[in-house]
Design an enzyme around this catalytic site. Structure first.
Site, PDB file in Angstrom:
ATOM      1  N   ASP A   1       0.810  -1.351  -0.193  1.00  0.00           N
ATOM      2  CA  ASP A   1       0.208   0.125   0.149  1.00  0.00           C
ATOM      3  C   ASP A   1       0.807   1.230   0.001  1.00  0.00           C
ATOM      4  OD1 ASP A   1      -1.479  -2.200   0.823  1.00  0.00           O
ATOM      5  OD2 ASP A   1      -2.338  -1.449   2.718  1.00  0.00           O
TER       6      ASP A   1
ATOM      7  N   GLU B   1     -10.504  -2.615   4.718  1.00  0.00           N
ATOM      8  CA  GLU B   1      -8.928  -1.915   5.045  1.00  0.00           C
ATOM      9  C   GLU B   1      -8.902  -0.600   4.353  1.00  0.00           C
ATOM     10  OE1 GLU B   1      -6.218  -5.945   5.347  1.00  0.00           O
ATOM     11  OE2 GLU B   1      -6.459  -5.341   3.369  1.00  0.00           O
TER      12      GLU B   1
HETATM   13  C1  FRU Z   1      -3.796  -3.760   3.116  1.00  0.00           C
HETATM   14  C2  FRU Z   1      -3.218  -4.067   4.121  1.00  0.00           C
HETATM   15  C3  FRU Z   1      -3.392  -3.043   5.499  1.00  0.00           C
HETATM   16  C4  FRU Z   1      -2.038  -3.180   6.299  1.00  0.00           C
HETATM   17  C5  FRU Z   1      -1.163  -3.388   5.394  1.00  0.00           C
HETATM   18  C6  FRU Z   1       0.085  -4.303   5.722  1.00  0.00           C
HETATM   19  O1  FRU Z   1      -3.172  -4.148   1.915  1.00  0.00           O
HETATM   20  O2  FRU Z   1      -3.469  -5.369   4.807  1.00  0.00           O
HETATM   21  O3  FRU Z   1      -4.603  -3.318   5.970  1.00  0.00           O
HETATM   22  O4  FRU Z   1      -1.910  -2.082   7.334  1.00  0.00           O
HETATM   23  O5  FRU Z   1      -1.661  -4.128   4.298  1.00  0.00           O
HETATM   24  O6  FRU Z   1       0.941  -4.191   4.948  1.00  0.00           O
END
Ligand code: FRU
Length: 520
Positions: free
Chosen positions: A22, A222
């Site tokens: 992300d 998320e």
């Molecule tokens: C989404 C996620 C988020 C988390 C991150 C961990 O892609 O699962 O919810 O903070 O990736 O790398």
């Protein structure tokens, strides 16, 4: 760094080496676009989550910077990882982190604790707990100081949801002008709720409201993202948009991760979705992207004029760790300029490519018009491996002489056994991307698929598509940008051919292709 490895994105951001997920902290400050991102400094799979960093003056040419937040205890004994979050410039120094008139940049992120421990702040966390923490930078984001004296600043989920402490994450923080407060939106991922928090100083936070569940609730929720924009043609109407990721649980026809949005109002405490934006009783959603590879989208803080620009992670948790790239994994989408407009009587989120793509567009263009494209295959001059297409044609109601489907094939091998098709289905009124024969599809059984999105003709009865092709991706924006379809593809390096494919007559076709050069 040469960025010439197979599949290496030429004008999309990818880290030189290692795993990325992300965007985590998109901030424009002092003429620089910062892109922080989920990063594993040790390899090309998820792990040791840290914040990587890259900067750009235009959103297309990126320079990778040193890791901004390195997992605590890395490499031998990681006790805290830094998950997804966001960043702001604290111009009024509400946090007091600024010294000598320097504006502190403040990052808010999820602390993910693999083991139970007592923290320097005296707080205790349980194994697998997720809490929200802050760090600040006084040198334009190069180095960061964690606020160890008080971290985590949001220790636990709001009390009714205390049990959710392992699935409480992804703070998106922004300044709310009307109430002169900082707002942070977080997810209670497993129960499909957004928890909204407010603060005067980025350090002390109060839980103010919750939102959800609504619409698509597959998997977990998320990476919430929230911003306000005017509605085109309705100068007095400003609306708030909430964007969030689902994993798994993307749009129809996809497997794995997806992104939905809501349109509504926000009064400084509560986000209320418009009735037209929710679909009680069924699982429909406002899909931000109809393809498989657009996730964890986040918007820039700090842009002038109320501009909203978003970047998404161009990958999918379904197969993200298996894509055949090395020594890096994952790229970011083309930055997208967002706006709101009324489409088919509904306030709709529109996406346009941020104009900086033009800085790498070649002068060399291929331009052709056809009154009729006849049934069969029409070869085009090879556009190469990285280019931008504008394709437009008349809509029609299907009959025996006219096409049911019309497409452009790109990244095709010379025998066209390998190709990615982007086209339109005149009977279902859908734009589609077909990557079934796009190249290497072997690493995941769901990858070789066809994706589709509803798209009706413009007022002048045309279908308009903008298509960005890079060494391992195809992004399609349809109409005024009311649909987006993002897909990765892994064609052979010599798959550089293109053609039009029509199963009947397609009328008034206009095609322009711009070569795109490398941003490296
Ligand atoms: C989404 C996620 C988020 C988390 C991150 C961990 O892609 O699962 O919810 O903070 O990736 O790398």
């Amino acid at each position: 760094l040469n960025y010439t490895e197979p599949y290496r994105p030429q004008y999309h951001f990818s880290p030189a080496r290692n795993w990325m997920n992300d965007p985590s902290g998109l901030l424009y400050h002092n003429g620089t676009y910062h892109l922080f991102f989920q990063y594993n400094p040790a390899g090309i799979e998820w792990g040791n989550m840290s914040w990587g960093h890259a900067t750009s003056r235009d959103l297309t040419h990126w320079e990778e910077r040193p890791v901004a937040l390195l997992a605590r205890g890395y490499p031998d004994n990681v006790t805290e990882m830094y998950f997804t979050g966001s960043a702001v410039a604290d111009v009024n120094n509400t946090s007091g982190f600024g010294v000598e008139g320097k504006i502190p940049l403040v990052a808010m992120y999820t602390s993910s604790y693999p083991v139970s421990q007592d923290l320097p702040s005296g707080k205790h966390v349980r194994a697998e707990q997720q809490s929200q923490s802050i760090a600040y930078s006084l040198d334009e984001g190069e180095t960061w100081t964690r606020y160890d004296a008080e971290n985590p600043v949001i220790h636990n989920p709001p009390s009714p949801y205390a049990a959710e402490f392992e699935n409480f994450r992804d703070p998106f923080v922004f300044w709310h002008d009307d109430t002169q407060k900082w707002i942070s939106v977080t997810v209670l991922a497993a129960i499909h709720k957004i928890a909204i928090w407010s603060s005067d100083n980025l350090k002390e936070w109060s839980f103010v409201s919750e939102f959800g569940p609504y619409n698509a609730v597959g998997g977990v929720w998320e990476c919430p993202n929230m911003f306000q924009m005017p509605v085109k043609g309705h100068p007095s109407a400003k609306k708030w948009v909430m964007v969030l990721g689902l994993n798994p649980g993307g749009p129809p026809g996809t497997v794995g991760s997806g992104t939905q949005y809501f349109i509504g109002d926000f009064n400084g405490t509560t986000f209320t979705a418009d009735p037209a934006s929710t679909y009680p009783g069924n699982k429909t959603a406002n899909w931000m992207d109809w393809g498989p590879d657009f996730y964890a989208a986040a918007s820039y803080n700090g842009l002038p004029n109320g501009d909203v620009v978003q970047i998404g992670w161009m990958n999918n948790w379904q197969y993200g760790a298996m894509i055949p790239t090395s020594p890096w994994r994952s790229a970011m989408s083309v930055p997208r300029q967002l706006s709101l407009s009324v489409v088919n009587e509904k306030v709709t989120l529109l996406q346009q490519p941020h104009h900086s793509w033009r800085s790498v567009a070649d002068h060399h263009t291929l331009k052709r018009d056809w009154k009729f494209v006849s049934k069969g295959s029409t070869r085009l001059h090879s556009p190469g491996k990285a280019f931008k297409i504008d394709l437009s044609f008349s809509d029609h109601d299907y009959d025996d002489s006219l096409a049911a489907k019309f497409a452009i094939a790109v990244r095709a091998s010379s025998d066209f056994k390998q190709e990615t098709l982007i086209g339109y289905n005149f009977t279902s009124k859908e734009v589609f991307v077909d990557r079934r024969n796009s190249g290497d599809v072997s690493f995941d059984k769901t990858f070789a698929s066809l994706y589709h999105a509803p798209l009706s003709a413009s007022a002048d009865k045309r279908i308009n598509l903008q298509i960005f092709v890079d060494w391992s991706s195809v992004e399609v924006l349809g109409g005024q940008g009311e649909v987006s379809l993002t897909t990765q593809v892994f064609p052979e390096g010599n798959a550089t051919e293109a053609r039009l494919v029509s199963d009947g007559v397609t009328r008034n076709v206009r095609l322009q292709i711009n070569g795109m050069s490398s941003a490296h």
